[in-house]
Write a protein that holds these residues in place. Structure first.
Motif, PDB file in Angstrom:
ATOM      1  N   ASP A 126      11.093 -63.191 -31.285  1.00 34.54           N
ATOM      2  CA  ASP A 126      10.940 -61.921 -31.994  1.00 34.54           C
ATOM      3  C   ASP A 126      12.287 -61.196 -32.058  1.00 34.54           C
ATOM      4  O   ASP A 126      13.146 -61.383 -31.195  1.00 34.54           O
ATOM      5  N   TYR A 127      12.444 -60.378 -33.089  1.00 31.76           N
ATOM      6  CA  TYR A 127      13.664 -59.571 -33.187  1.00 31.76           C
ATOM      7  C   TYR A 127      13.714 -58.587 -32.028  1.00 31.76           C
ATOM      8  O   TYR A 127      12.691 -58.024 -31.600  1.00 31.76           O
ATOM      9  N   CYS A 130      16.293 -52.395 -32.604  1.00 33.84           N
ATOM     10  CA  CYS A 130      17.365 -52.033 -33.536  1.00 33.84           C
ATOM     11  C   CYS A 130      18.544 -51.463 -32.747  1.00 33.84           C
ATOM     12  O   CYS A 130      18.370 -50.807 -31.716  1.00 33.84           O
ATOM     13  N   LYS A 139      19.316 -55.743 -36.105  1.00 33.31           N
ATOM     14  CA  LYS A 139      18.471 -56.336 -35.069  1.00 33.31           C
ATOM     15  C   LYS A 139      18.667 -57.850 -35.109  1.00 33.31           C
ATOM     16  O   LYS A 139      18.994 -58.436 -36.154  1.00 33.31           O
ATOM     17  N   THR A 140      18.496 -58.491 -33.979  1.00 31.36           N
ATOM     18  CA  THR A 140      18.836 -59.922 -33.832  1.00 31.36           C
ATOM     19  C   THR A 140      17.672 -60.672 -33.186  1.00 31.36           C
ATOM     20  O   THR A 140      16.975 -60.144 -32.310  1.00 31.36           O
ATOM     21  N   ARG A 141      17.505 -61.923 -33.646  1.00 29.92           N
ATOM     22  CA  ARG A 141      16.564 -62.828 -32.975  1.00 29.92           C
ATOM     23  C   ARG A 141      17.297 -64.133 -32.656  1.00 29.92           C
ATOM     24  O   ARG A 141      18.360 -64.404 -33.223  1.00 29.92           O
ATOM     25  N   THR A 162      21.418 -67.626 -33.448  1.00 27.44           N
ATOM     26  CA  THR A 162      21.005 -66.221 -33.615  1.00 27.44           C
ATOM     27  C   THR A 162      20.999 -65.887 -35.101  1.00 27.44           C
ATOM     28  O   THR A 162      21.715 -66.494 -35.898  1.00 27.44           O
ATOM     29  N   THR A 164      20.815 -62.206 -37.544  1.00 27.11           N
ATOM     30  CA  THR A 164      20.895 -60.758 -37.559  1.00 27.11           C
ATOM     31  C   THR A 164      20.527 -60.229 -38.937  1.00 27.11           C
ATOM     32  O   THR A 164      20.952 -60.788 -39.950  1.00 27.11           O
ATOM     33  N   THR A 165      19.752 -59.142 -38.930  1.00 29.56           N
ATOM     34  CA  THR A 165      19.355 -58.505 -40.185  1.00 29.56           C
ATOM     35  C   THR A 165      19.457 -56.991 -40.017  1.00 29.56           C
ATOM     36  O   THR A 165      19.550 -56.483 -38.894  1.00 29.56           O
ATOM     37  N   CYS A 167      18.321 -53.041 -40.061  1.00 28.02           N
ATOM     38  CA  CYS A 167      17.116 -52.251 -39.797  1.00 28.02           C
ATOM     39  C   CYS A 167      17.428 -50.812 -40.183  1.00 28.02           C
ATOM     40  O   CYS A 167      18.397 -50.231 -39.710  1.00 28.02           O
TER      41      CYS A 167
END
Length: 421
Positions: A126-127, A130, A139-141, A162, A164-165, A167
């Protein structure tokens, strides 16, 4: 003998299937095993036949060592796992052959044949939270290269572990900040001490998104000191009037005031108007004026009487009538001062008119037996001694010796009338 768990047995069974597919296990062994699937002795014998095949042992040894190492078996001095291959092969080949016959051989990774295992990515996690509590953030998963993990020189997973997107949360509150102070405004006074004010705006930045307004005042006041204001003079209280300009009769009196409430300063104007004020003062009539309303009268300050000396001569009865007619009476010469005053009056008359009679009738008559009394009933005092003449009924001032004397009332002399004022 070593204990092999069920997971490792499955690996060995996979090995046998693969080897059978690849022609490593002779067909007669496979057929022999199928025909005697329920006999432990036959299984052991089949395994022994395989163990006698050098090519089979070479192929299976690498897998067995890997399996043993995974289970924690010890290594010999040559870095090889100490494996009892015969014990491993004593596995129920019935299960092995059943997997082969049911077509499940595709479950096994062909890489086992060579002993290398390339890594495979596991599921993404899960991410995480934020990076910001408001506004834009990231946020990173992550994922692990564990499905399977690489081994025996196998490749690690390709790609990133990893991701990252962005938020975007609600906009962050922005607290207000004060801008620069503006210039001070004009002084509240044009001279002297006053105050001036400047202001500032809560716009650096302005509050937004429920941010707090600037703390403190938006205005600031300071003193401004200009040149001292001119102070115009103001009149103080009037002082008391001074003395009258005369001691009797009409006169004037004056009072004054000072331009000291406040005094003029700093080029202020002096007081407008006069610093003195004069008014009339009417005192008692002056002695010399008390008889002005009676023509020809002279004032006697000693007796406070006005005296009129006639300009003609007449009998005593006529003289008394004339005085009474004008509201007067014949002169009461009852003091030495009044005798002297009448004398001065006669002398002044002589100087002005150049004549006078030898006597002046005054207001006293003989009441009998030589008892002379003044018209007010008081007795006559003979200041110059007894009269020179006797038995006569009127009284005169003899102008030849300036003494009191009796005379006949029918004689003709000047007379003197008086009025008390």
């Amino acid at each position: 003998m070593m204990n092999i768990n069920m997971g490792r047995i499955l690996w060995i069974l996979q090995l046998f299937v693969i080897l059978a597919i690849g022609g490593v296990i002779p067909n007669d062994v496979i057929q022999f095993t199928n025909d005697n699937s329920n006999s432990d002795d036959i299984v052991v014998k089949a395994a022994e036949r395989l163990m006698d095949d050098p090519s089979f042992l070479i192929k299976v040894k690498a897998l067995m060592e890997y399996t043993a190492i995974q289970d924690g078996y010890t290594m010999n001095e040559n870095g090889e796992a100490e494996v009892d291959l015969r014990a491993l092969i004593k596995i129920n080949l019935t299960e092995l052959l059943r997997l082969l016959m049911t077509g499940n051989a595709d479950l096994f990774d062909s890489t086992l044949c060579s002993g290398t295992v390339n890594g495979g990515w596991g599921e993404w996690s899960d991410y995480d939270d934020c990076s910001a509590t408001c506004g834009p953030g990231t946020k990173t998963r992550s994922r692990q290269c564990d499905n399977p993990p690489p081994s025996n020189g196998g490749d690690v997973c390709a790609g990133d572990n990893t991701e990252t997107t962005e938020c975007n949360l609600a906009m962050c509150p922005v607290n207000g900040g004060w801008g620069e102070w503006l210039d001070y405004g004009d002084c509240s006074a044009t001279c002297g001490t006053g105050s001036k004010t400047r202001s500032r705006q809560c716009n650096n930045p302005p509050p937004s998104n429920d941010g707090e307004f600037c703390e403190g005042d938006d205005t600031e006041t300071a003193e401004c000191n200009l040149p001292l204001c001119p102070v115009n003079g103001g009149w103080g209280e009037w002082l008391d009037y001074g003395d009258c300009s005369v001691t009797c009769g009409p006169g004037t009196k004056t009072r004054s005031r000072q331009c000291d409430n406040p005094p003029p300063s700093n080029d202020g104007d002096v007081c407008e108007g006069d610093n003195t004020e004069t008014t009339e003062c009417n005192l008692a009539i002056c002695p010399e004026d008390k008889c002005l309303s009676y023509r020809g009268f002279k004032y006697d300050s000693a007796s406070e009487t006005c005296i009129l000396l006639s300009n003609y001569i007449t009998r005593a009865s006529t003289a008394n009538y004339v005085c009474n007619y004008h509201g007067l009476r014949l002169y009461k010469m009852d003091t030495l001062e009044k005798i002297a005053f009448l004398k001065r009056t006669v002398i002044q008359h002589y100087r002005e008119k150049n004549w006078y009679s030898y006597g002046v009738f005054v207001g006293a008559f003989d009441t009998g037996n030589g008892n002379f009394k003044w018209l007010d009933g008081t007795s006559v005092t003979w200041y110059s001694g007894w009269p020179l003449s006797y038995g006569q009924q009127c009284l005169r001032l003899d102008t030849r010796n300036w003494e009191m004397d009796e005379t006949w009332c029918s004689n003709r002399f000047q007379f003197a009338c008086e009025k008390i004022v």
